[in-house]
Design a protein around this motif. Structure first.
Motif: not given
Length: 261
Positions: A142-153, A220-234
């Motif tokens: 499985y993949i467990l994600g744990l945020p460490l810094s506060e940031c905008s959505a 889920h280990r078989l889920a297709l996932h990625g990282v969104a581009p950084w948005q202006d104003g984030a």
């Protein structure tokens, strides 16, 4: 939560004080590691992504720099489904404003895929050899994600194609059905994988999963996932959008990568 996870391929767990305390301790260690010149080899995408594989010096129970063992509802559910697998050293993934910029020597098509499709992937299917053919080299539970810094959505959140894990399971099961499970890593899955991703893009909704310290998400280990581009104003702190990922593997290769829930 369990039913949602198995149906959608991901679930976000609400804030827990003990997990926030762990995240605070882990942040201090992770931030020091990111700033260590010896770790600069992990900078990618024109300095906008710190990959940070195995960068968090935690132990097998997730303890880091005197913190307690990693705990919380997300880990408890993962262990209830997949067993009490030991934690490897966590990946410290940091995204900075401007992500993504092209890798050095990254092709135009590869960068376009990163920009338009979030570099969407299934973990463990790694490029092998000069031709970079995709083979199943790591069998995560499985993949467990744990945020460490506060940031905008909109500060480069995780993206997931909801329900993609069921499509990927079907595709890989057919491709590997006639091969002994201890030889799965020898099978070239490149074209099968690329075709399955295109089908997922056409049929599964893309969702973003912003989260804050004290929250956690299970993917889920078989889920297709990625990282969104950084948005202006984030917005994010100087340390960037920092998340620790754990991807425990089964002790020995088995068919659990396909057969487990």
């Amino acid at each position: 939560m369990r039913a949602d996870f198995l149906a959608k391929g991901w679930v976000l767990f609400p804030y827990e004080a003990q997990l926030a305390a762990w995240a605070s301790a882990a942040f201090e260690v992770a931030d020091a590691r990111v700033r260590d010149p010896a770790e600069a080899r992990w900078l990618r995408c024109g300095g906008t992504w710190f990959v940070g594989v195995d960068s968090l010096p935690n132990d097998a129970r997730g303890r880091v720099d005197g913190s307690g063992a990693l705990s919380g509802a997300a880990l408890e559910m993962a262990q209830a489904i997949y067993g009490p697998l030991p934690m490897h050293r966590g990946q410290v993934s940091v995204i900075y404003p401007g992500y993504p910029k092209p890798y050095e020597d990254e092709s135009e098509s590869a960068f376009g895929y990163r920009l338009r499709r979030d570099a969407a992937h299934v973990d463990g299917l790694l490029p092998v050899g000069q031709a970079r053919r995709r083979h199943l080299m790591e069998r995560h539970a499985y993949i467990l994600g744990l945020p460490l810094s506060e940031c905008s959505a909109d500060a480069s959140p995780l993206t997931i194609w909801e329900g993609s894990h069921t499509r990927m399971r079907d595709v890989f099961a057919r491709a590997l059905s006639s091969t002994p499970q201890d030889a799965w890593d020898q099978i070239d899955l490149t074209e099968i994988y690329q075709t399955a991703r295109r089908e997922v893009f056409d049929t599964c909704p893309r969702v973003t999963v912003p989260a804050q310290p004290g929250e956690a998400y299970l993917v889920h280990r078989l889920a297709l996932h990625g990282v969104a581009p950084w948005q202006d104003g984030a917005t994010a702190p100087e340390a960037g959008r920092m998340i620790v990922y754990f991807r425990p593997e089964w002790d020995t290769p088995s068919d659990a990568w396909l057969s487990a829930p």
